[in-house]
Write a protein that holds these residues in place. Structure first.
Motif, PDB file in Angstrom:
ATOM      1  N   PRO A  76      -7.019  -1.216  -0.706  1.00 16.26           N
ATOM      2  CA  PRO A  76      -6.432   0.086  -0.375  1.00 16.26           C
ATOM      3  C   PRO A  76      -7.400   1.059   0.280  1.00 16.26           C
ATOM      4  O   PRO A  76      -6.983   2.087   0.809  1.00 16.26           O
ATOM      5  CB  PRO A  76      -5.985   0.619  -1.747  1.00 16.26           C
ATOM      6  N   THR A  80      -5.153   2.308 -15.948  1.00 18.61           N
ATOM      7  CA  THR A  80      -4.248   3.254 -15.293  1.00 18.61           C
ATOM      8  C   THR A  80      -2.908   3.320 -16.022  1.00 18.61           C
ATOM      9  O   THR A  80      -2.642   2.526 -16.932  1.00 18.61           O
ATOM     10  CB  THR A  80      -3.985   2.844 -13.825  1.00 18.61           C
ATOM     11  N   LEU A 122       4.775   6.208  -9.058  1.00 24.98           N
ATOM     12  CA  LEU A 122       5.197   4.810  -9.027  1.00 24.98           C
ATOM     13  C   LEU A 122       5.603   4.347 -10.423  1.00 24.98           C
ATOM     14  O   LEU A 122       6.619   3.657 -10.585  1.00 24.98           O
ATOM     15  CB  LEU A 122       4.073   3.932  -8.478  1.00 24.98           C
ATOM     16  N   GLU A 180       3.512   1.768  -1.644  1.00 27.61           N
ATOM     17  CA  GLU A 180       3.995   2.072  -2.996  1.00 27.61           C
ATOM     18  C   GLU A 180       3.100   3.111  -3.686  1.00 27.61           C
ATOM     19  O   GLU A 180       3.495   3.732  -4.673  1.00 27.61           O
ATOM     20  CB  GLU A 180       4.070   0.796  -3.842  1.00 27.61           C
ATOM     21  N   PHE A 181       1.871   3.316  -3.160  1.00 25.52           N
ATOM     22  CA  PHE A 181       0.944   4.310  -3.715  1.00 25.52           C
ATOM     23  C   PHE A 181       1.079   5.687  -3.058  1.00 25.52           C
ATOM     24  O   PHE A 181       0.326   6.605  -3.412  1.00 25.52           O
ATOM     25  CB  PHE A 181      -0.502   3.836  -3.537  1.00 25.52           C
ATOM     26  N   TYR A 230      -4.907  -6.580  -8.155  1.00 28.39           N
ATOM     27  CA  TYR A 230      -5.025  -5.161  -8.474  1.00 28.39           C
ATOM     28  C   TYR A 230      -5.151  -5.058  -9.995  1.00 28.39           C
ATOM     29  O   TYR A 230      -4.219  -5.423 -10.727  1.00 28.39           O
ATOM     30  CB  TYR A 230      -3.794  -4.377  -8.022  1.00 28.39           C
ATOM     31  N   ASN A 275       0.818  -1.219   0.000  1.00 29.28           N
ATOM     32  CA  ASN A 275       0.000   0.000   0.000  1.00 29.28           C
ATOM     33  C   ASN A 275       0.845   1.260   0.000  1.00 29.28           C
ATOM     34  O   ASN A 275       0.452   2.291  -0.572  1.00 29.28           O
ATOM     35  CB  ASN A 275      -0.965  -0.004   1.186  1.00 29.28           C
ATOM     36  N   ASN A 309      -4.810   8.579  -5.082  1.00 28.24           N
ATOM     37  CA  ASN A 309      -3.530   7.935  -5.385  1.00 28.24           C
ATOM     38  C   ASN A 309      -3.679   6.577  -6.063  1.00 28.24           C
ATOM     39  O   ASN A 309      -2.674   6.004  -6.516  1.00 28.24           O
ATOM     40  CB  ASN A 309      -2.697   7.781  -4.111  1.00 28.24           C
ATOM     41  N   TYR A 310      -4.899   6.041  -6.107  1.00 28.24           N
ATOM     42  CA  TYR A 310      -5.095   4.789  -6.850  1.00 28.24           C
ATOM     43  C   TYR A 310      -6.356   4.857  -7.723  1.00 28.24           C
ATOM     44  O   TYR A 310      -6.939   3.828  -8.084  1.00 28.24           O
ATOM     45  CB  TYR A 310      -5.144   3.578  -5.913  1.00 28.24           C
ATOM     46  N   VAL A 318      -5.058   4.145   1.656  1.00 32.29           N
ATOM     47  CA  VAL A 318      -4.437   4.980   0.642  1.00 32.29           C
ATOM     48  C   VAL A 318      -5.423   6.055   0.225  1.00 32.29           C
ATOM     49  O   VAL A 318      -6.627   5.790   0.097  1.00 32.29           O
ATOM     50  CB  VAL A 318      -4.037   4.129  -0.589  1.00 32.29           C
ATOM     51  N   GLY A 375       1.289   8.458  -5.372  1.00 32.97           N
ATOM     52  CA  GLY A 375       0.421   8.302  -6.527  1.00 32.97           C
ATOM     53  C   GLY A 375       0.968   7.342  -7.573  1.00 32.97           C
ATOM     54  O   GLY A 375       2.139   6.960  -7.561  1.00 32.97           O
ATOM     55  N   MET A 376       0.090   6.949  -8.496  1.00 31.82           N
ATOM     56  CA  MET A 376       0.472   5.961  -9.505  1.00 31.82           C
ATOM     57  C   MET A 376       1.398   6.533 -10.570  1.00 31.82           C
ATOM     58  O   MET A 376       2.235   5.807 -11.123  1.00 31.82           O
ATOM     59  CB  MET A 376      -0.777   5.352 -10.142  1.00 31.82           C
TER      60      MET A 376
END
Length: 302
Positions: A177, A149, A128, A120-121, A144, A118, A185-186, A181, A124-125
């Motif tokens: 998430p 995305t 990443l 890693e987000f 996921y 979690n 961000n996801y 999160v 934001g994507m």
């Protein structure tokens, strides 16, 4: 790192642990073993803890881990090096560099695969997606759905790795998430049920892709939290095609792996090594013509 400074916390000899390995593998792999080294929730701890740290004095650090991994690779032929997520966030290294040094150093250690945690987000994507260029190893996430995305072509749902006679299928299972999160961000990513999705993919890897062993890299937690039904123990109990779960998220220091019976009565190995990179998990899967064995050692990095 000097060998006599390395402490082995626990050694478990698991006699007669049946791992659902098909008989052709057992004959072919006679005299060989599969070495699985693993980490989780390292949280950007590139350096050891200070000598006056109350819990982990002078423990951990990427350089020491790299030396230990190199030593183990010299001793064993078929080595898999895996991570169960939350590589990012926890020290100023992440605040300043955004994850680049973590991924570059893991690439130099020759990690075979990792899953998404979690944290890693956290940036934001888009962030990443940019950082993943520094990883020379795949990120795997099965439940996921990133198809809508920027991570669509950067994270894969499964991976097959062959080490000697072993054909290993890898899947990745992530925590919901929601509540962990920021939704922004996801945005666009869909969370799928880990039991249903994990079992479907693991069965595909065994039946269609002829994998001898399926390992789930899980970032769901060892046991269920009050507000979250997903967990490693639940997934092990409700599936039939996963053999090993390498866990993360709950920062659980397991003194030895746990064996959980799956829904058809076969054992699933669950292991997790706390957090911050102070321990390197180590399992040896040893096929035998009668029934496979496994050895498990937790290496304290000191």
């Amino acid at each position: 790192m000097n060998t006599n400074r390395r402490t082995f916390l626990k050694t478990l000899i698991g006699g007669g642990v049946a791992l659902s390995l098909p008989l052709p593998l057992l004959a072919k792999a006679s005299g060989q073993s599969l070495t699985i080294l693993h980490t989780n929730d390292v949280h950007s701890h590139l350096e050891p803890f200070p000598v006056n740290h109350p819990k982990f004095p002078n423990q951990g650090g990427f350089a020491r881990r790299a030396t230990l991994i190199q030593q183990l690779r010299q001793k064993h032929s078929n080595v898999l090096l895996l991570d169960a997520g939350d590589i990012f966030q926890g020290t100023p290294y992440f605040n300043f560099f955004g994850g680049k040094p973590e991924l570059e150093l893991m690439s130099k250690m020759k990690y075979d695969a990792a899953t998404i945690g979690n944290h890693e987000f956290d940036n934001g994507m888009d962030h990443l997606a940019r950082q993943l260029q520094y990883a020379n190893f795949p990120f795997i996430s099965t439940n996921y759905d990133f198809s809508q995305t920027v991570l669509k072509d950067k994270i894969i749902p499964w991976k097959i790795i062959e080490k000697g006679p072993f054909r290993v299928g890898l899947i990745g299972l992530g925590v919901n998430p929601g509540g962990l999160v920021s939704p922004a961000n996801y945005e666009g990513m869909k969370w799928l049920d880990p039991v249903e999705t994990g079992e479907k993919t693991a069965r595909f890897l065994k039946e269609e892709k002829k994998c001898n062993l399926v390992i789930a890299l899980s970032h769901m937690g060892y046991t269920s939290a009050p507000d979250r039904p997903e967990s490693d123990k639940k997934t092990a109990a409700l599936t039939a095609s996963i053999d090993i779960i390498i866990g993360g998220h709950s920062h659980t220091f397991m003194p030895k792996p746990e064996i959980v019976k799956n829904k058809v009565g076969k054992p699933v190995i669950i292991n997790q090594v706390g957090w911050a990179g102070v321990i390197l998990g180590h399992m040896e899967i040893i096929p035998d013509k009668k029934e496979p064995l496994f050895l498990a050692t937790q290496h304290l990095i000191k």
